[in-house]
Design a protein around this motif. Structure first.
Motif, PDB file in Angstrom:
ATOM      1  N   GLU A 125       1.015  -1.245   0.101  1.00 57.01           N
ATOM      2  CA  GLU A 125      -0.069  -0.033  -0.034  1.00 57.01           C
ATOM      3  C   GLU A 125       0.918   1.231  -0.066  1.00 57.01           C
ATOM      4  O   GLU A 125       0.328   2.208  -0.224  1.00 57.01           O
ATOM      5  CB  GLU A 125      -0.871  -0.038   1.280  1.00 57.01           C
ATOM      6  N   SER A 169      -5.025  -0.195   7.474  1.00 59.12           N
ATOM      7  CA  SER A 169      -6.310   0.491   7.089  1.00 59.12           C
ATOM      8  C   SER A 169      -6.420   1.853   6.372  1.00 59.12           C
ATOM      9  O   SER A 169      -7.031   2.220   5.566  1.00 59.12           O
ATOM     10  CB  SER A 169      -7.256   0.273   8.115  1.00 59.12           C
ATOM     11  N   TYR A 170      -5.544   2.689   7.182  1.00 60.54           N
ATOM     12  CA  TYR A 170      -5.570   3.765   6.682  1.00 60.54           C
ATOM     13  C   TYR A 170      -4.775   4.258   5.472  1.00 60.54           C
ATOM     14  O   TYR A 170      -5.158   4.980   4.780  1.00 60.54           O
ATOM     15  CB  TYR A 170      -4.741   4.796   7.832  1.00 60.54           C
ATOM     16  N   LYS A 172      -4.940   1.902   3.047  1.00 61.76           N
ATOM     17  CA  LYS A 172      -5.853   1.613   2.071  1.00 61.76           C
ATOM     18  C   LYS A 172      -6.937   2.512   1.795  1.00 61.76           C
ATOM     19  O   LYS A 172      -7.387   2.957   0.740  1.00 61.76           O
ATOM     20  CB  LYS A 172      -6.418   0.130   2.330  1.00 61.76           C
ATOM     21  N   PHE A 173      -7.413   3.162   2.830  1.00 59.03           N
ATOM     22  CA  PHE A 173      -8.403   4.320   2.773  1.00 59.03           C
ATOM     23  C   PHE A 173      -7.756   5.480   2.102  1.00 59.03           C
ATOM     24  O   PHE A 173      -8.289   5.942   1.168  1.00 59.03           O
ATOM     25  CB  PHE A 173      -8.750   4.715   4.093  1.00 59.03           C
ATOM     26  N   ARG A 185     -16.163   0.684   0.078  1.00 59.15           N
ATOM     27  CA  ARG A 185     -14.678   0.472   0.425  1.00 59.15           C
ATOM     28  C   ARG A 185     -13.969   1.476   1.310  1.00 59.15           C
ATOM     29  O   ARG A 185     -13.330   1.327   2.034  1.00 59.15           O
ATOM     30  CB  ARG A 185     -13.739  -0.030  -0.764  1.00 59.15           C
ATOM     31  N   TRP A 186     -14.149   2.647   0.629  1.00 56.73           N
ATOM     32  CA  TRP A 186     -13.627   3.913   1.429  1.00 56.73           C
ATOM     33  C   TRP A 186     -14.227   4.008   2.623  1.00 56.73           C
ATOM     34  O   TRP A 186     -13.410   4.188   3.604  1.00 56.73           O
ATOM     35  CB  TRP A 186     -14.102   5.086   0.549  1.00 56.73           C
ATOM     36  N   TRP A 189     -12.611   0.913   5.182  1.00 55.69           N
ATOM     37  CA  TRP A 189     -11.080   1.233   5.681  1.00 55.69           C
ATOM     38  C   TRP A 189     -11.076   2.243   6.548  1.00 55.69           C
ATOM     39  O   TRP A 189     -10.160   2.207   7.599  1.00 55.69           O
ATOM     40  CB  TRP A 189     -10.052   1.384   4.380  1.00 55.69           C
ATOM     41  N   LEU A 192     -12.495   1.071   9.803  1.00 55.11           N
ATOM     42  CA  LEU A 192     -11.774   0.316  10.344  1.00 55.11           C
ATOM     43  C   LEU A 192     -10.525   0.664  11.064  1.00 55.11           C
ATOM     44  O   LEU A 192     -10.003   0.205  12.065  1.00 55.11           O
ATOM     45  CB  LEU A 192     -11.135  -0.976   9.214  1.00 55.11           C
ATOM     46  N   THR A 193      -9.927   1.751  10.630  1.00 58.10           N
ATOM     47  CA  THR A 193      -8.873   2.364  11.001  1.00 58.10           C
ATOM     48  C   THR A 193      -9.176   3.052  12.570  1.00 58.10           C
ATOM     49  O   THR A 193      -8.154   2.789  13.374  1.00 58.10           O
ATOM     50  CB  THR A 193      -8.447   3.770  10.215  1.00 58.10           C
TER      51      THR A 193
END
Length: 728
Positions: A125, A169-170, A172-173, A185-186, A189, A192-193
């Motif tokens: 990532e 997670s961050y 990927k976001f 998805r935005w 993630w 989830l962060t």
């Protein structure tokens, strides 16, 4: 209509074989022989006690941090059918058959194993090659210290897992930001962060370091978004609110939920609740609740009460008196009033009972209907057994000569009149007409004649000499600014007095009450008190055999012996992979030097690398280098006993920096085919040395096979390492 059934339903999926292989290898290295040794290993003796208390639903306070990590360990015990019956009294004690060792160690091992694929994905990532990501994952896979720490009932592997999950997670976001903002998805993630950050903090407060780092990175990214003219004001506001919801509100709510579950599970009284307030103790099943059940809520004239000091340090204690008097002269030559002693006594006793008296009457019983005492009322406090009045005057206290002596007045027929009027001030009142309430009200007693405040001595822990039976000193504080807890008292036990005769009253002091008043605290009140205790309650830090300083960690000049077999000599040590640790230090040094060089050159408008490579270099350094800095440097400011395992979160980030530096060197400094070939060969040789060190130290990582004395001596690569050598 059913024509679609004529064609087969096909599902396609992309499987990253690298990721699958890494995960399988990680599970093997962490789960292999997980039940060995079947004995208490190092801090399992500490965390195991809390697991047992969870199983028995007994309340406890752990000043090391929040309860989420403990609950995860307890979940392992619950899934394994653990009944909590084991005496966690020493390292090396053999587990009995009722202890599900594999189940208790499973969650930390799984968390440690999952750190390997997380490391791989973080490098991907960050837009580094799959080869670099594979290298990072293999370094985590073969790191002996991380393997050791994840194979036992300890919290560091769980903490590192949630830290890496939050970072991944961050990232990927953020990578979805430009083209897929506000997509499913935005949101996933981003949310989830926040969840992972709250879980990291909930395991150990060390998780705050990475949480703050991610908040800073998110703030910097949003600052850049503000300068993006393609985004409207409404869009910016939505982005801001989304980040606030996910990164601030959700972590707070989840953090509170950890305590909610913790308090819901632990509803029974136990040894740890003694440090809590009377109101908190009364909310637990058993213990003080059995004593206070049925007590009248409102304190009235004629009430018989015990007064507990709110501070509770160095121990809980109650206002107390007995027939003994202060000595005429103290050892230093100062004189006293020779009045009856008043102290703070750390045990329940009949001499802790006092009667609240109306100065305008001689009555020592509660009238019908009762006349409640309110904020600002003047009272006299009569000692229940000796019937003498609580008194203070302009005589120096025994241990605190700057404060007034507090006594129970004895009339010696001399020119020292009684001064026994006290004004009741309810500190936590809602209005100036509040009634003094059992357990709930925190009150100050202000002496009417001298304005001194009744308090436990400012000399915290100072006990009176033998003549005072080593009880805590109580004084009248002349200059009282604010409401320090040492001058606050709450009624703990309470009954309405009915007997005017002294002998009947003494019998009454031992009898149960009949009225039934509920004193349950709200969740927020219990959370606030428990959180404050966790933050302020500190055990005495004593020097430990395996404690170390933060400077010892970088060069791994220290180790920790986790377990030692008494007969075979097999042992487990927290020792890192020497090659990996040295390489991580070298990578941090090279990154710092290269960054400074690039910055100076860029200041002179000389661009040695393309702009996209520079941005990649900076972002990787912010995450990996920044993660190392924020998880390491704070320990230089901490006044606590430190151990090598405190360095593991910082080490994990530093290891991620190694492939970042290696790829950068290979891409930008090795420009000829020959140099690239030589560089690749060096990397292979270096990785081989990492694997060699992993294999060499595996016997003290897994505790088997047992090594001979000669083999153990050969593992002592540094004189500072404490490898245990069994006497022949």
């Amino acid at each position: 209509m059913l024509g679609f059934l004529k064609e087969p339903v096909v599902v396609t999926a992309e499987i990253n074989v690298n990721l699958v292989a890494l995960t399988v290898m990680a599970l093997i290295t962490r789960l292999w022989g997980l039940c060995y040794p079947r004995a208490v290993v190092f801090d399992e003796v500490y965390y195991g006690q809390f697991v047992s208390l969870y199983m028995k639903r007994i309340f406890f306070v752990d000043d090391s941090g929040p309860p989420f990590g403990h609950m995860l360990l307890a979940l392992g015990g619950y899934l394994g059918g653990f009944d909590g019956n084991f005496l966690w009294n020493r390292i090396g004690a053999e587990y009995t058959m009722n202890v599900p060792v594999w189940s208790l160690r499973l969650l930390p091992a799984l968390a440690g194993a999952l750190c390997v694929p997380l490391a791989y994905q973080i490098l991907v990532e960050l837009h580094f090659s799959h080869c670099a990501a594979l290298g990072a994952a293999l370094l985590i896979l073969l790191e002996n210290s991380l393997i050791t720490q994840s194979r036992f009932m300890l919290l560091e592997s769980i903490l590192i897992f949630f830290i890496l999950l939050a970072v991944l997670s961050y990232l990927k976001f953020y990578n979805l930001q430009r083209h897929r903002s506000f997509s499913g998805r935005w949101w996933f993630w981003l949310m989830l962060t926040g969840v992972a950050c709250s879980c990291a903090v909930g395991v150990k407060y060390m998780g705050l370091f990475t949480y703050m780092l991610l908040l800073a990175i998110a703030g910097l990214h949003f600052w850049h978004m503000i300068g993006d003219q393609t985004l409207s004001n409404v869009s910016l506001l939505c982005h801001f609110l989304a980040r606030g919801l996910a990164l601030l509100l959700i972590p707070v709510v989840m953090y509170l939920s950890f305590f909610y579950v913790h308090l819901a599970l632990l509803y029974r009284s136990g040894p740890h609740d003694q440090i809590m307030t009377s109101a908190f103790q009364a909310s637990l099943e058993g213990g003080l609740a059995r004593i206070t059940q049925g007590q009248p809520l409102e304190v009235a004239y004629g009430s018989q009460i015990t007064l507990r000091n709110v501070l509770g340090k160095p121990m809980q204690c109650w206002l107390h008196s007995h027939t003994n008097t202060y000595p005429i002269r103290y050892e230093n030559g100062r004189g006293s009033s020779h009045q009856q002693q008043v102290t703070c006594y750390p045990f329940k006793d009949v001499n802790n009972w006092w009667i609240v008296k109306d100065p305008g009457t001689q009555q020592l019983v509660v009238s019908n209907p009762p006349r409640p005492v309110r904020h600002g009322h003047i009272v006299q406090l009569v000692h229940g057994i000796t019937t003498r009045y609580l008194n203070t005057h302009d005589v120096a206290a025994p241990l605190s000569p700057h404060s007034q002596e507090v006594s129970c007045y004895i009339d010696y027929n001399i020119s020292m009149p009684a001064q026994n009027l006290w004004r009741v001030e309810i500190v936590n009142r809602e209005s100036d007409t509040d009634v003094w309430k059992t357990i709930l009200s925190e009150v100050r007693f202000v002496h009417v004649n001298t304005s001194a405040v009744l308090k436990v001595s400012g000399l915290i822990g100072a006990s009176l000499p033998e003549w005072g039976y080593r009880q805590l000193e109580v004084v009248g504080e002349k200059l009282s600014k604010g409401y320090h807890q040492s001058m606050l008292w709450n009624v703990e036990e309470h009954r309405y007095g009915k007997s005017q005769e002294q002998k009947e009253r003494e019998v009454e002091l031992h009898s149960p009450t009949q009225m039934d008043i509920s004193k349950n605290l709200s969740f927020m009140a219990k959370f606030t008190e428990l959180q404050w205790k966790i933050l302020t309650l500190k055990n005495e830090d004593t020097e430990h055999k395996y404690s170390s300083s933060a400077l010892d960690w970088i060069t791994m000049d220290t180790n920790i012996a986790y377990w030692f077999h008494p007969t075979s000599g097999a042992q487990i040590h927290l020792l890192g992979n020497v090659v990996t640790w040295a390489s991580a230090n070298a990578a941090a040094l090279v990154y710092t030097c290269l960054s400074l060089w690039y910055l100076i050159r860029r200041r002179r408008r000389i661009y040695d690398i393309p702009e996209d490579s520079w941005q990649l270099w900076v972002s990787a350094g912010g995450v990996c280098g920044g993660g190392w800095v924020v998880n390491y440097l704070p320990f230089f400011l901490m006044e606590k006993t430190l151990f090598l395992y405190h360095y593991l979160p910082a080490l994990t980030f530093q290891i991620l920096l190694i492939p970042v530096v290696l790829q950068h060197l290979g891409d930008h400094l090795c420009r000829s085919v020959l140099l690239k070939s030589m560089f690749s060969a060096l990397i292979v040789a270096w990785f081989s040395s990492v694997y060699f060190v992993y294999c060499t130290f595996s016997p003290v990582t897994y505790g088997q096979p047992a090594l001979s004395v000669t083999e153990l001596k050969d593992l002592r690569w540094k004189d500072s390492w404490n490898i245990l050598i069994r006497k022949q």
